[in-house]
Enzyme design. Sequence first.
Site, PDB file in Angstrom:
ATOM      1  N   ASP A 251      -7.070  -2.008   1.250  1.00  0.00           N
ATOM      2  CA  ASP A 251      -6.801  -0.570   1.711  1.00  0.00           C
ATOM      3  C   ASP A 251      -7.015  -0.094  -0.242  1.00  0.00           C
ATOM      4  O   ASP A 251      -6.307  -0.554  -1.037  1.00  0.00           O
ATOM      5  CB  ASP A 251      -5.730  -0.445   1.708  1.00  0.00           C
ATOM      6  CG  ASP A 251      -4.816   1.303   2.027  1.00  0.00           C
ATOM      7  OD1 ASP A 251      -5.727   1.992   2.650  1.00  0.00           O
ATOM      8  OD2 ASP A 251      -4.933   1.655   1.065  1.00  0.00           O
TER       9      ASP A 251
ATOM     10  N   TYR B 236      -8.452   5.471  -6.665  1.00  0.00           N
ATOM     11  CA  TYR B 236      -7.526   3.813  -7.020  1.00  0.00           C
ATOM     12  C   TYR B 236      -8.801   3.564  -7.972  1.00  0.00           C
ATOM     13  O   TYR B 236      -8.243   2.660  -9.000  1.00  0.00           O
ATOM     14  CB  TYR B 236      -7.744   2.366  -6.203  1.00  0.00           C
ATOM     15  CG  TYR B 236      -6.153   3.411  -4.691  1.00  0.00           C
ATOM     16  CD1 TYR B 236      -5.586   4.180  -5.486  1.00  0.00           C
ATOM     17  CD2 TYR B 236      -6.587   2.361  -4.193  1.00  0.00           C
ATOM     18  CE1 TYR B 236      -4.774   5.072  -4.278  1.00  0.00           C
ATOM     19  CE2 TYR B 236      -5.704   3.207  -3.079  1.00  0.00           C
ATOM     20  CZ  TYR B 236      -4.262   3.852  -3.012  1.00  0.00           C
ATOM     21  OH  TYR B 236      -4.155   4.742  -2.015  1.00  0.00           O
TER      22      TYR B 236
ATOM     23  N   LYS C 253     -10.704   5.622   0.744  1.00  0.00           N
ATOM     24  CA  LYS C 253      -9.966   7.470   1.086  1.00  0.00           C
ATOM     25  C   LYS C 253     -11.349   8.407   0.218  1.00  0.00           C
ATOM     26  O   LYS C 253     -11.641   7.930  -0.918  1.00  0.00           O
ATOM     27  CB  LYS C 253      -8.534   7.754   0.658  1.00  0.00           C
ATOM     28  CG  LYS C 253      -8.199   6.423   1.322  1.00  0.00           C
ATOM     29  CD  LYS C 253      -6.347   6.828   1.160  1.00  0.00           C
ATOM     30  CE  LYS C 253      -5.988   5.327   1.047  1.00  0.00           C
ATOM     31  NZ  LYS C 253      -5.585   4.344   0.341  1.00  0.00           N
TER      32      LYS C 253
ATOM     33  N   HIS D 120      -7.149  11.514   1.860  1.00  0.00           N
ATOM     34  CA  HIS D 120      -6.427  11.096   1.426  1.00  0.00           C
ATOM     35  C   HIS D 120      -5.016  11.727   1.039  1.00  0.00           C
ATOM     36  O   HIS D 120      -3.672  11.127   1.039  1.00  0.00           O
ATOM     37  CB  HIS D 120      -6.728  10.959  -0.073  1.00  0.00           C
ATOM     38  CG  HIS D 120      -5.705   9.816  -1.068  1.00  0.00           C
ATOM     39  ND1 HIS D 120      -6.729   8.894  -1.673  1.00  0.00           N
ATOM     40  CD2 HIS D 120      -4.938   9.565  -0.659  1.00  0.00           C
ATOM     41  CE1 HIS D 120      -5.912   7.920  -2.507  1.00  0.00           C
ATOM     42  NE2 HIS D 120      -4.297   8.636  -2.249  1.00  0.00           N
TER      43      HIS D 120
ATOM     44  N   PRO E 112       5.106   0.157   1.489  1.00  0.00           N
ATOM     45  CA  PRO E 112       5.979   0.170   2.590  1.00  0.00           C
ATOM     46  C   PRO E 112       7.329  -1.176   2.166  1.00  0.00           C
ATOM     47  O   PRO E 112       8.143  -0.640   2.686  1.00  0.00           O
ATOM     48  CB  PRO E 112       4.795  -1.738   4.052  1.00  0.00           C
ATOM     49  CG  PRO E 112       3.843  -1.489   2.395  1.00  0.00           C
ATOM     50  CD  PRO E 112       3.458  -0.542   1.594  1.00  0.00           C
TER      51      PRO E 112
HETATM   52  N1  LIG Z   1      -2.330   7.195   1.241  1.00  0.00           N
HETATM   53  C1  LIG Z   1      -1.297   6.999  -0.071  1.00  0.00           C
HETATM   54  O1  LIG Z   1      -0.968   8.586  -0.614  1.00  0.00           O
HETATM   55  C2  LIG Z   1      -0.634   6.267  -0.360  1.00  0.00           C
HETATM   56  C3  LIG Z   1       0.259   6.335  -1.754  1.00  0.00           C
HETATM   57  C4  LIG Z   1       0.335   5.002  -2.390  1.00  0.00           C
HETATM   58  C5  LIG Z   1      -0.072   4.093  -2.177  1.00  0.00           C
HETATM   59  N2  LIG Z   1      -1.377   3.581  -1.034  1.00  0.00           N
HETATM   60  C6  LIG Z   1      -1.302   2.091  -0.401  1.00  0.00           C
HETATM   61  O2  LIG Z   1      -0.554   1.589  -0.006  1.00  0.00           O
HETATM   62  C7  LIG Z   1      -0.516  -0.181  -1.159  1.00  0.00           C
HETATM   63  C8  LIG Z   1       1.221  -0.035  -0.975  1.00  0.00           C
HETATM   64  O3  LIG Z   1       1.889   1.067  -1.371  1.00  0.00           O
HETATM   65  P1  LIG Z   1       2.557   0.460  -3.009  1.00  0.00           P
HETATM   66  O4  LIG Z   1       1.467  -0.188  -4.211  1.00  0.00           O
HETATM   67  O5  LIG Z   1       2.552   2.041  -4.234  1.00  0.00           O
HETATM   68  O6  LIG Z   1       3.391  -0.012  -3.166  1.00  0.00           O
HETATM   69  P2  LIG Z   1       4.509  -1.493  -2.206  1.00  0.00           P
HETATM   70  O7  LIG Z   1       2.947  -2.592  -1.505  1.00  0.00           O
HETATM   71  O8  LIG Z   1       5.714  -1.123  -1.448  1.00  0.00           O
HETATM   72  O9  LIG Z   1       4.978  -2.386  -3.216  1.00  0.00           O
HETATM   73  C9  LIG Z   1       4.098  -3.394  -4.504  1.00  0.00           C
HETATM   74  C10 LIG Z   1       5.075  -3.613  -5.106  1.00  0.00           C
HETATM   75  O10 LIG Z   1       6.110  -4.735  -4.861  1.00  0.00           O
HETATM   76  C11 LIG Z   1       5.824  -6.221  -5.776  1.00  0.00           C
HETATM   77  N3  LIG Z   1       5.943  -7.032  -4.204  1.00  0.00           N
HETATM   78  C12 LIG Z   1       5.187  -6.661  -3.596  1.00  0.00           C
HETATM   79  N4  LIG Z   1       5.340  -8.178  -2.899  1.00  0.00           N
HETATM   80  C13 LIG Z   1       6.731  -8.679  -3.104  1.00  0.00           C
HETATM   81  C14 LIG Z   1       7.964  -9.516  -2.303  1.00  0.00           C
HETATM   82  N5  LIG Z   1       7.175 -10.118  -1.468  1.00  0.00           N
HETATM   83  N6  LIG Z   1       8.809  -9.340  -2.733  1.00  0.00           N
HETATM   84  C15 LIG Z   1       8.674  -8.285  -3.921  1.00  0.00           C
HETATM   85  N7  LIG Z   1       8.638  -7.969  -4.632  1.00  0.00           N
HETATM   86  C16 LIG Z   1       6.767  -7.521  -4.214  1.00  0.00           C
HETATM   87  C17 LIG Z   1       4.515  -5.993  -6.209  1.00  0.00           C
HETATM   88  O11 LIG Z   1       4.729  -7.200  -7.286  1.00  0.00           O
HETATM   89  P3  LIG Z   1       2.953  -7.652  -7.732  1.00  0.00           P
HETATM   90  O12 LIG Z   1       2.162  -6.866  -7.440  1.00  0.00           O
HETATM   91  O13 LIG Z   1       3.816  -7.749  -9.248  1.00  0.00           O
HETATM   92  O14 LIG Z   1       3.203  -8.898  -6.269  1.00  0.00           O
HETATM   93  C18 LIG Z   1       4.649  -4.335  -5.956  1.00  0.00           C
HETATM   94  O15 LIG Z   1       5.154  -4.095  -7.861  1.00  0.00           O
HETATM   95  C19 LIG Z   1      -0.906   1.229  -2.436  1.00  0.00           C
HETATM   96  O16 LIG Z   1      -1.632  -0.144  -3.202  1.00  0.00           O
HETATM   97  C20 LIG Z   1      -2.152   1.685  -1.713  1.00  0.00           C
HETATM   98  O17 LIG Z   1      -3.559   0.799  -1.327  1.00  0.00           O
HETATM   99  C21 LIG Z   1      -0.948   4.929  -0.574  1.00  0.00           C
END
Ligand SMILES: NC(=O)c1ccc[n+]([C@@H]2O[C@H](COP(=O)([O-])OP(=O)(O)OC[C@H]3O[C@@H](n4cnc5c(N)ncnc54)[C@H](OP(=O)(O)O)[C@@H]3O)[C@@H](O)[C@H]2O)c1
Length: 293
Positions: free
Chosen positions: A48, A53, A78, A111, A190
């Site tokens: 994704d 990004y 997006k 987006h 998530p």
């Molecule tokens: N459509 C939108 O507007 C929008 C907005 C925001 C995000 N997104 C998408 O959603 C994706 C995910 O969201 P996000 O990046 O904000 O956050 P997230 O996936 O909720 O959390 C990522 C964080 O959690 C840590 N993590 C991952 N796996 C873990 C585990 N098993 N145990 C403990 N910590 C863990 C990661 O650390 P490490 O990296 O150090 O492993 C990172 O700091 C984005 O990358 C993007 O693709 C979309």
Amino acid sequence: MYFIELNNGVEIPQVGMGLAATGSWQQDDEYVTEVILKAIAIGYRLFDTASLYGNERALGRAMKESGLPREEFFITSKVWDTEQGGSKTHDAFARSLERLQLEYLDLYLIHWPVPAYTRETWEAMEALYQQKKARALGLSNFRKSDIEQIAAFAEVHPVINQIELHPYFTQQPLVDYCQFHKIAIACWAPLGSGSWSGVPLAEKPLVDPVIAEMADKYSATPAQVILKWNIQQHRIVVPKAEFLEHIRTNFLLSDFNLSNADIQTINSLNCNKRFGGDPDYVHKNNMTLKVPD
Ligand SMILES: NC(=O)c1ccc[n+]([C@@H]2O[C@H](COP(=O)([O-])OP(=O)(O)OC[C@H]3O[C@@H](n4cnc5c(N)ncnc54)[C@H](OP(=O)(O)O)[C@@H]3O)[C@@H](O)[C@H]2O)c1
């Protein structure tokens, strides 16, 4: 691997990797390519990304270097707020394809909703769909009113709404509305968001005692409990991870199933706590964020 069939018949893996701020914000170098190659080796096929990004090139390189055929991957990108509108969206899509070194995308999302441009943007995307340059079209951060707006004119029905969704922000009325209208839910942040959000770990559902207790009960990690809670409710998840153990364990989810009672218990942790932007207010700030070349 778990799959969901989208409303146009295309299949999407339920677990993918989110790429926002991999390394750091808009980092697009070999480090990012290496992280993605590790994920591919573990079995991830859904990635994704977004023009904003700034790492589409790193993803394109990783796909090439993996040696896997293009059809093995499910690639989402997006169109950013500054790229919305008819010809702007066509240009933005072409630039995304070029950076990714791809002939087509599996899924192209708006987006964030910008109601004044939704019709033009969607119609441009419909043309790309008809030309088979995108296998599916979807939305992100769309509210009920935004979906009603699109439903009034769309010839191609959106397949997905990607929204912020975690145990502290379950958005149940919007989820129910989308699922009733056969729009699948993909959950962003998530695990309660990545480094870009500045939210301290102590505030995230990953360290909630209820989740920790369930992790013990199922001999799983807290992240696995949260991801499985989504998967069992027919949602797609795109956790972002760089740490190898996170990348690995976030993907390996088949060893256990949560009981219905435990799913309800996690549902009840909802406290309407957003960690990211609110579609009611975020557009002005979004317009200040630049999509890199
Ligand atoms: N459509 C939108 O507007 C929008 C907005 C925001 C995000 N997104 C998408 O959603 C994706 C995910 O969201 P996000 O990046 O904000 O956050 P997230 O996936 O909720 O959390 C990522 C964080 O959690 C840590 N993590 C991952 N796996 C873990 C585990 N098993 N145990 C403990 N910590 C863990 C990661 O650390 P490490 O990296 O150090 O492993 C990172 O700091 C984005 O990358 C993007 O693709 C979309």
